[in-house]
Design a protein around this motif. Structure first.
Motif, short mmCIF file in Angstrom:
data_model
loop_
_atom_site.label_atom_id
_atom_site.label_comp_id
_atom_site.label_asym_id
_atom_site.label_seq_id
_atom_site.Cartn_x
_atom_site.Cartn_y
_atom_site.Cartn_z
N ILE A 71 42.30 41.41 35.34
CA ILE A 71 41.64 40.73 34.22
C ILE A 71 42.57 40.83 33.01
O ILE A 71 42.97 41.93 32.63
N ILE A 95 38.37 48.06 36.69
CA ILE A 95 37.58 47.26 35.74
C ILE A 95 38.06 47.68 34.35
O ILE A 95 37.99 48.86 34.01
N LEU A 110 31.16 40.70 38.43
CA LEU A 110 32.50 40.92 38.94
C LEU A 110 32.44 41.13 40.45
O LEU A 110 33.36 41.67 41.06
N ASN A 113 35.10 41.12 44.69
CA ASN A 113 36.50 41.08 44.32
C ASN A 113 37.18 42.29 44.94
O ASN A 113 36.69 42.82 45.95
N PHE A 115 38.19 45.06 42.89
CA PHE A 115 38.28 46.08 41.84
C PHE A 115 38.23 47.46 42.48
O PHE A 115 37.53 47.68 43.47
N LEU A 134 28.29 44.40 40.16
CA LEU A 134 29.59 44.96 40.50
C LEU A 134 29.73 45.15 42.01
O LEU A 134 30.65 45.81 42.46
N ASN A 137 33.00 45.64 45.88
CA ASN A 137 34.33 45.97 45.38
C ASN A 137 34.73 47.30 46.01
O ASN A 137 34.06 47.78 46.92
#
Length: 153
Positions: A71, A95, A110, A113, A115, A134, A137
């Motif tokens: 990011i 993150i 998010l 992904n 992360f 979240l 991840n």
């Protein structure tokens, strides 16, 4: 968020289909990816609020866009952003703690992904947050106690 910040974001996330010669608040179709039969779930668009004479990006949705990388720090300048969804991509790294400075966020996803690491305690600053996703991840550790500040969640 202005066009300069969006350009930095686009470069770091390897977006080459945005028209930076057009203000994203002008509702130009280049800032919205039309769905197609080959990519029916591909979704991205930007929504602006111009009600106070100055336009700000308030909604940033980039779902299933094959985004990769981290990011960008430029997102910290997105203080008017209310809705951020970058789910189902390949964004990686930790993150970023600077997301905690985006205190007008009511929605943050998010999910799905790559992360990794811990959930930063700065996310507890997002006092207007109503939705936080979240999931899916590679996060580790315990959730920070500061998330108890999110009373609208």
């Amino acid at each position: 968020m202005d066009v300069k910040a969006l350009r930095e974001i686009g470069e770091q996330l390897k977006r080459n289909d945005w028209n930076f010669h057009v203000d994203p608040c002008e509702n130009d179709p280049s800032w919205v990816t039309q769905q197609s039969d080959s990519r029916p779930l591909y979704n991205n668009y930007i929504t602006c609020n111009c009600s106070y004479g100055v336009c700000h990006v308030v909604k940033f949705i980039f779902i299933r866009n094959y985004l990769s990388g981290n990011i960008p720090h430029e997102w910290a300048s997105s203080t008017e952003l209310e809705y951020l969804d970058i789910g189902v991509n390949n964004v990686s790294g930790p993150i970023p703690s600077f997301l905690g400075s985006m205190t007008k966020l009511t929605y943050l996803s998010l999910s799905c992904n790559m992360f990794s690491g811990i959930v930063p305690h700065e996310l507890g600053n997002l006092i207007n947050l109503e939705t936080l996703n979240l999931s899916a991840n590679y996060l580790t550790g315990e959730l920070p106690v500061s998330l108890t500040n999110l009373t609208k969640l």
